[in-house]
Design a protein around this motif. Sequence first.
Motif, PDB file in Angstrom:
ATOM      1  N   UNK A   1       8.624  -0.397  -6.898  1.00  0.00           N
ATOM      2  CA  UNK A   1       7.500   0.410  -7.370  1.00  0.00           C
ATOM      3  C   UNK A   1       7.326   0.315  -8.876  1.00  0.00           C
ATOM      4  N   UNK A   2       8.404   0.034  -9.599  1.00  0.00           N
ATOM      5  CA  UNK A   2       8.314  -0.080 -11.049  1.00  0.00           C
ATOM      6  C   UNK A   2       7.388  -1.211 -11.464  1.00  0.00           C
TER       7      UNK A   2
ATOM      8  N   UNK B   1       0.841  -1.187   0.000  1.00  0.00           N
ATOM      9  CA  UNK B   1       0.000   0.000   0.000  1.00  0.00           C
ATOM     10  C   UNK B   1       0.882   1.246   0.000  1.00  0.00           C
ATOM     11  N   UNK B   2       2.049   1.092  -0.597  1.00  0.00           N
ATOM     12  CA  UNK B   2       2.891   2.270  -0.792  1.00  0.00           C
ATOM     13  C   UNK B   2       2.241   3.159  -1.840  1.00  0.00           C
ATOM     14  N   UNK B   3       2.785   4.344  -2.023  1.00  0.00           N
ATOM     15  CA  UNK B   3       2.122   5.317  -2.886  1.00  0.00           C
ATOM     16  C   UNK B   3       1.956   4.818  -4.320  1.00  0.00           C
ATOM     17  N   UNK B   4       3.038   4.297  -4.896  1.00  0.00           N
ATOM     18  CA  UNK B   4       2.971   3.878  -6.299  1.00  0.00           C
ATOM     19  C   UNK B   4       1.940   2.767  -6.472  1.00  0.00           C
TER      20      UNK B   4
ATOM     21  N   UNK C   1       5.492   0.148   0.585  1.00  0.00           N
ATOM     22  CA  UNK C   1       6.577   0.116  -0.376  1.00  0.00           C
ATOM     23  C   UNK C   1       7.597  -0.984  -0.127  1.00  0.00           C
TER      24      UNK C   1
ATOM     25  N   UNK D   1      -0.593   2.090  -4.517  1.00  0.00           N
ATOM     26  CA  UNK D   1      -1.940   2.610  -4.270  1.00  0.00           C
ATOM     27  C   UNK D   1      -2.479   3.261  -5.538  1.00  0.00           C
ATOM     28  N   UNK D   2      -1.639   4.095  -6.166  1.00  0.00           N
ATOM     29  CA  UNK D   2      -2.091   4.801  -7.360  1.00  0.00           C
ATOM     30  C   UNK D   2      -2.408   3.841  -8.504  1.00  0.00           C
ATOM     31  N   UNK D   3      -1.731   2.713  -8.517  1.00  0.00           N
ATOM     32  CA  UNK D   3      -1.971   1.782  -9.614  1.00  0.00           C
ATOM     33  C   UNK D   3      -2.945   0.679  -9.220  1.00  0.00           C
TER      34      UNK D   3
END
Lengths: 590, 179
Positions: free
Chosen positions: B145-146, B101-104, B141, B106-108
Amino acid sequence: MDNRKIIFIGCQKAGNLYDLINKKLVDENLRQKVHLRKFYTFGLYTYKNIIKVWPDNIIITNITEDEIDTFIEEVIKNGKITKLKDKIYKKETHPLIKNTKVEFYHKQFRVVLRNSGVINPEDINEYIKRNGYKALAKILKEYTPDQVIEELKKSGLRGRGGGGFPTWMKWNCTKNVESDIKYVICNADEGDPGAYMDRSILEGDPHSVLEGMIIAGYTIGAKQGFIYVRAEYPLAIERLEKAIKQAREYGLLGENILGTDFSFDIELRLGAGAFVCGEETALIASIEGKRGMPRPRPPYPSIKGLWDKPTLINNVETFANVPVILYKGGDWYSQIGYENSKGTKVFALTGKIKNSGLVEVPMGLTLREIIFDVGGGLTGNRKFKAVQTGGPSGGVIPEEYLDTPIAYETLQNLGSIMGSGGMIVMDNEDCMIDVAKFYLQFAVDESCGKCSPCRIGGTQMLSILNKISIGHGEMEDIDKLISIGKAMQKASLCGLGQTAPNPVLSTLKYFRDEYEEHIKDKRCRAGKCRELVKYAIDPTKCIGCTLCAIRCPVNAISGERKKPHVIDQSICIKCGECYNVCKFGAVIKE
Amino acid sequence: MTHEKPHLDNVADKEITFYKAQEIPLPKELEDFIAEWKNKPGNLIMILHKVQEIYGYIPRKVAMKISKLLNEPLAKIYGVITFYHLFKLNKPGRYKISVCMGTACYLKGGNDLLMELENLLGIGVGGTTEDGLFSLQTVRCVGCCGLAPVIMINNDVYGNLTKEKLPEILGKYKQEGEE
Ligand SMILES: Cc1cc2nc3c(=O)[nH]c(=O)nc-3n(C[C@H](O)[C@H](O)[C@H](O)COP(=O)(O)O)c2cc1C
Ligand code: SF4
Ligand code: SF4
Ligand code: FES
């Protein structure tokens, strides 16, 4: 000279590929011809199974198990790559090198990550070969503590943990306090949920951090150092343990370092998953074995820190900069950078970006250069909307400020912060209310609850945001968000509460129209806020395949085969299934 | 995103007295570790990490024993355990599913994966399936993230996921677990 090739094998499950290649090399009697190494952090996370060949400096990506034979044939036996050509990642000419006008940056661009990916982090000799521990040796022989501080002052180095406090001042303060016992702490609690710079440094070059800490110990007059590292980073912990052990064997840690009468040792302490423990006073409480709650400052840790003794706390990246500065000189370092922000900064570039990964750039580069030149632009060439820096303590920056040079002050003036280095690129499919909600939820989850502005204010703001995102917001909610946010900034006890409103306030500042749209028109243009999205079928695109009607869980879709279908809005529960399954792009979000 | 709220043991008082009376032996590894750390200040968190490494969580009996060995009140030990997200009071499943549930992520769409997993497994965050095979948690994270959105099952990383791919992945582990 050993001129064997070094093959670095890096992938998520490095084990597999490594073992296969190793076995193959043994079978073919080639094992003695190369060095083989596992690797983890490459800053190229978009690719799987990465192999880097040194000294050729070729990176081959996405290699499959079937291609191992070809790899050995072409890379190790012939040295001529033909079949695998398509898989070569553009040689390590970072786009930045082509694009900056300043010649200087070309060569000095990797300062903190100078050794990462180049040396074997588990072998102290390789660090030493690349001028490691030379700064320490020089200092112990030639420098007084004041001279070290003078050099740091010249360099202009500032804390990389987020605050940007001048490092020399902190060292000087701690040095000047009279006390028989002092401590050095390295803050490796990296808490930003979208960032992993510190981890890469610890995994890729642990000795640089140790060397920085030992120099700090000498300068402030401490005998003991601690590294507070997240338990979630097992590889970093393992590498640090090995590095400490080797440094002790080499007489670089322990009694009478390098034959002088200076003694210093380092121990690890593990965090246990609490973001607030990155805050220095909470971190100290945690090392003391307690609940990690912040306490008011002053007194600052440099006066009264761990077990009430004067304590110097710096971030991982800050320490990793120190040996280079002292080896090459403060004047050299201060040539890199911009105004009052000197040196380089490592960023974890992620989100809707083509080359996601770690980048180290000189301060002063513009956001646009980082995102479009270094990062290669947005995935699918979509339209840029905003970039978030500073994680839960930072804010978003819209397109019109993309030409801002990166520096502590410039980012602050935009309502964001440099932070520890998270940089998340967003496109039109990202809803700013949703983004604000994400970060605020994080801060609310992580608030220690000690002081009421943060505990109550955060929850209040979050419930307002939730209300807006389901279409129940009112215009006065915007003012409420701003006033609660401002109160939290002023009245919270620690940095967590003081900065938690930033993501909300900055999205409000730059994307207020989006908030108003959610409130007045009950519309989410990014299509993220589920309750506000309306699904409809475009009759010109729908070929009547019936797939959506079959998949709809509530039978909201009707229509004859081969005729355009329609959605009954009164039944639709907005699950999005039809949108996902339609192969003709006929289902649209409104 | 909901965080796992560690709920205090629901053992009855009677049981507690029972545990008190009963001296449980600690594995040698843990005993040695405690002996090594006993006199170092700030040792509690490091010892709790070791306990969790050995048992996968912090069993109440062991917490009580440690309270005795370190001469710290049990309440303080529980205060520390419940403050830190990483310490668990319940036994995790054989396969620990961690949804990033890291930012990247979450956004994806990390949240969609989480909801789908909750549906598929019939448990919430922090829960364990009845057969003891799976437990579900969120993490922040994991550093790739990639490949977002990412989940981890024990130490295996699955990236670029969509919720459609989840049943198959779970099926693989289920089969393995039942063998
Ligand atoms: C809520 C909160 C979280 C923080 N997290 C970190 C962190 O993860 N890593 C870090 O180095 N500093 C973190 N800091 C900053 C530290 O308190 C401290 O300022 C820093 O470690 C000092 O090192 P520097 O001067 O080298 O930046 C955090 C601060 C706050 C308020
Ligand atoms: S600001 Fe928040 S995290 Fe910081 S002390 Fe207050 S309640 Fe705790
Ligand atoms: S969004 Fe879901 S409920 Fe609404 S029409 Fe599509 S499939 Fe049916
Ligand atoms: S945010 Fe999920 S791996 Fe970084």
